[in-house]
Design a protein around this motif. Structure first.
Motif, short mmCIF file in Angstrom:
data_model
loop_
_atom_site.label_atom_id
_atom_site.label_comp_id
_atom_site.label_asym_id
_atom_site.label_seq_id
_atom_site.Cartn_x
_atom_site.Cartn_y
_atom_site.Cartn_z
N ALA A 80 0.59 -1.48 0.06
CA ALA A 80 0.13 -0.23 -0.11
C ALA A 80 0.98 1.13 0.09
O ALA A 80 0.40 2.20 -0.35
CB ALA A 80 -0.95 0.11 1.32
N TYR A 81 2.12 1.02 0.94
CA TYR A 81 2.94 2.40 1.54
C TYR A 81 3.31 2.68 -0.67
O TYR A 81 3.52 3.68 -0.97
CB TYR A 81 4.18 2.81 1.73
N PHE A 82 4.26 1.29 -1.37
CA PHE A 82 4.13 1.58 -2.50
C PHE A 82 3.32 2.04 -3.88
O PHE A 82 3.62 2.88 -4.59
CB PHE A 82 5.64 0.34 -2.84
N ARG A 88 5.16 11.65 -10.45
CA ARG A 88 4.92 11.61 -12.17
C ARG A 88 5.86 10.96 -12.81
O ARG A 88 6.32 9.50 -12.46
CB ARG A 88 5.11 13.47 -12.70
N PRO A 89 5.60 10.65 -13.83
CA PRO A 89 5.99 9.62 -14.94
C PRO A 89 7.69 9.44 -14.69
O PRO A 89 7.75 10.44 -14.78
CB PRO A 89 5.40 9.33 -15.56
N GLY A 90 7.83 8.30 -14.83
CA GLY A 90 9.58 8.38 -14.21
C GLY A 90 10.52 8.94 -13.49
O GLY A 90 11.32 9.16 -12.95
N GLY A 91 9.42 9.21 -12.20
CA GLY A 91 9.77 9.49 -11.18
C GLY A 91 9.99 8.91 -10.40
O GLY A 91 10.56 7.83 -10.20
N LEU A 92 11.87 9.34 -9.73
CA LEU A 92 12.21 8.45 -8.70
C LEU A 92 12.09 9.12 -7.15
O LEU A 92 11.78 9.75 -6.60
CB LEU A 92 14.05 8.90 -8.67
N MET A 93 12.45 7.75 -6.89
CA MET A 93 12.53 7.55 -5.35
C MET A 93 13.95 7.08 -4.52
O MET A 93 14.29 5.64 -5.10
CB MET A 93 10.88 6.61 -4.43
N SER A 94 14.08 7.41 -3.56
CA SER A 94 14.97 6.11 -2.56
C SER A 94 14.54 6.12 -1.29
O SER A 94 13.19 6.44 -0.22
CB SER A 94 16.02 7.42 -2.38
N ASP A 111 7.34 -4.30 -6.55
CA ASP A 111 7.33 -4.67 -7.14
C ASP A 111 6.31 -4.34 -8.48
O ASP A 111 6.72 -3.79 -9.83
CB ASP A 111 7.96 -6.14 -7.95
N PRO A 112 5.38 -4.63 -8.50
CA PRO A 112 4.43 -3.90 -8.93
C PRO A 112 4.47 -2.43 -9.31
O PRO A 112 4.11 -1.98 -11.08
CB PRO A 112 2.82 -3.85 -8.55
N TYR A 113 5.11 -1.73 -8.51
CA TYR A 113 5.00 -0.06 -9.37
C TYR A 113 6.13 0.49 -9.58
O TYR A 113 6.67 1.51 -9.97
CB TYR A 113 4.73 0.71 -7.43
N PHE A 114 7.37 -0.52 -8.52
CA PHE A 114 8.56 0.42 -9.28
C PHE A 114 9.76 -0.89 -9.65
O PHE A 114 9.69 -2.05 -9.21
CB PHE A 114 8.92 1.78 -7.88
N SER A 115 10.98 -0.10 -10.51
CA SER A 115 11.67 -0.76 -10.72
C SER A 115 13.13 -0.41 -9.47
O SER A 115 12.88 0.48 -9.17
CB SER A 115 12.57 -1.10 -11.79
N ARG A 145 19.76 0.75 1.57
CA ARG A 145 19.39 2.11 1.00
C ARG A 145 19.50 1.92 -0.58
O ARG A 145 20.03 0.76 -0.89
CB ARG A 145 20.06 3.42 0.40
N ILE A 146 18.07 2.36 -0.85
CA ILE A 146 17.19 0.97 -2.52
C ILE A 146 16.78 2.77 -3.05
O ILE A 146 15.94 3.95 -2.75
CB ILE A 146 16.30 1.01 -1.65
N GLY A 147 16.92 2.74 -4.17
CA GLY A 147 16.99 3.98 -5.29
C GLY A 147 15.77 2.64 -5.99
O GLY A 147 15.86 1.59 -6.54
N PHE A 148 14.90 3.38 -6.78
CA PHE A 148 13.18 3.51 -7.34
C PHE A 148 13.21 3.93 -8.27
O PHE A 148 13.29 5.34 -8.42
CB PHE A 148 11.99 2.91 -6.22
N ARG A 149 12.78 3.72 -9.34
CA ARG A 149 11.96 4.11 -10.67
C ARG A 149 10.54 3.58 -10.48
O ARG A 149 10.29 2.68 -10.53
CB ARG A 149 13.19 4.04 -12.09
N ARG A 150 10.03 5.08 -10.90
CA ARG A 150 8.42 4.54 -11.10
C ARG A 150 8.12 4.18 -12.29
O ARG A 150 8.32 4.67 -13.55
CB ARG A 150 7.83 6.14 -10.61
N ARG A 151 7.54 3.12 -12.38
CA ARG A 151 6.78 2.25 -13.66
C ARG A 151 5.56 2.85 -14.56
O ARG A 151 4.86 3.61 -13.52
CB ARG A 151 6.37 0.82 -13.39
N ASP A 152 5.62 3.52 -15.25
CA ASP A 152 4.65 4.17 -16.50
C ASP A 152 3.40 3.01 -15.69
O ASP A 152 2.47 3.72 -15.07
CB ASP A 152 4.73 4.43 -17.17
N GLU A 153 3.40 2.27 -15.96
CA GLU A 153 2.06 1.31 -15.91
C GLU A 153 2.17 0.43 -14.70
O GLU A 153 2.96 -1.25 -14.65
CB GLU A 153 1.42 0.59 -16.63
N PRO A 154 0.87 0.57 -13.73
CA PRO A 154 1.85 -0.79 -12.59
C PRO A 154 1.42 -2.32 -12.84
O PRO A 154 0.39 -2.27 -14.12
CB PRO A 154 0.71 -0.30 -11.39
#
Ligand SMILES: C[S@@+](CC[C@H](N)C(=O)[O-])C[C@H]1O[C@@H](n2cnc3c(N)ncnc32)[C@H](O)[C@@H]1O
Length: 325
Positions: free
Chosen positions: A189-191, A199-205, A246-250, A311-320
């Protein structure tokens, strides 16, 4: 999940990723309660100021290439700043980038201050459940910074963020009484919420402590920390984090660094010991002793590799993605 103007309005747990079908039930996301957060974090801003550094970071510093006596405030502050800029760089908030940034679990505002000081963020929003922390961040009156006394579950930004960071808060997003499936649902639920905010292409840490050994939370140290220090908190395992995101971020970057937390705890212990008289005056002898014990016990836990720091970096998937839970 409603989609508006290129973003997804967060409604974590209200529909299955990758489908328009309503999900069976809202995901449980009852992490640490506001009362339990206040039990720990509202012990007093002056008390924490005695042994944290000037950035008031209450999470592991990044010690790569940092020399000197770690118990000295300036050395600890350098390592804490290195941690803050590491996360900001990871999400593309480089100096002058002027991003719109969210810090989930902003503590006393060190990340927010670092982000706006060098123009890494033009607007930086921080969420906390601690009134004392909120009051401190507000007292800094940082231009471009907004702090909110709000849980991530309730956060609904007016516009998408470019980047999301969260340092040392994920440990509060589930409780020890939850089953593994319930924890996974809460993390997922958090992810999902982060996916909706970005936004599309947004990054997360994300920076979080995690179990790494066989014992999980069992044992005297685990029970002492769970009952007397951080009630209502729970540590994830790496497999839970990766399954939940996994459904939301690589995942773009994954660092494991238990030494970073052991060294930070050692620095805090030394500083608290030196400030004993002032600490006892502020919080009493019992709380002082409890904090000394907790800092030392946690240091040993990291040295023994029963827990680690990620410490983990993530990229938002365009489509879950539609994946099994
Ligand atoms: C260990 S502190 C870390 C603070 C800061 N990120 C740092 O590194 O110094 C954990 C933070 O998470 C916040 N927090 C815990 N649960 C939260 C929730 N559900 N929503 C928003 N913030 C939360 C607490 O209020 C606190 O600010």
């Amino acid at each position: 999940m409603t989609v508006t103007a290129g973003t997804v309005t967060p409604a974590p747990g209200t529909n299955a990723p990758g489908t328009n079908a309503p999900a069976p039930a809202p995901a449980p996301a009852p992490g640490t309660s506001a009362e339990d957060i206040e039990f720990h974090y509202d012990l007093g801003n002056d008390f924490y100021a005695l042994w944290l550094d000037a950035t008031r970071s209450y999470s592991a510093a990044r010690w790569d290439g940092i020399d000197g006596d770690e118990s000295q405030e300036a050395v600890l502050a350098r390592a804490q700043r290195a941690k803050l800029t590491h996360h900001l760089d990871l999400v593309g908030a480089t100096p002058g980038a002027g991003l719109r940034l969210l810090d989930v679990g902003c503590g006393w505002g060190g990340m927010l201050a670092e982000a706006v000081a060098a123009g890494r963020a033009r607007e930086a929003t921080g969420l906390t459940l601690s009134r004392a922390q909120l009051a401190h961040v507000e007292s800094l009156a940082l231009p471009g910074v907004t702090a909110r006394l709000e849980s991530w579950e309730a956060h609904t930004p007016a516009r998408p963020y470019d980047a999301v960071v969260s340092v040392g808060a994920f440990e509060h997003f589930a409780t020890a009484s939850m089953s593994r499936d319930e924890r996974l649902a809460a993390y997922r639920a958090y992810f999902g919420a982060c996916h909706g905010w970005l936004r599309p292409g947004g990054l997360m840490s994300l920076q979080t402590i995690a179990f790494d050994g066989a014992s999980g939370g069992a044992g005297p140290v685990g029970s002492f920390v769970a009952s007397d220090v951080f009630p209502g908190a729970a540590l994830p395992r790496l497999s839970e984090i990766t399954a939940a995101c996994d459904p939301y971020f690589s995942v773009t970057v994954l660092h494991g660094s238990p030494e970073d937390y052991a060294r930070t705890l050692r620095a805090w212990s030394a500083r608290l010991l030196r400030a004993r008289a002032a600490a006892e005056q502020l919080v009493g002898a019992e709380a002082y002793r409890r904090y000394r014990l907790y800092l030392r016990a946690c240091e040993v836990t990291f040295l023994r590799r029963a827990a680690t720091l990620y410490r983990i970096g993530f990229r938002r998937r365009d489509e879950p993605l539609s994946l099994p839970a």
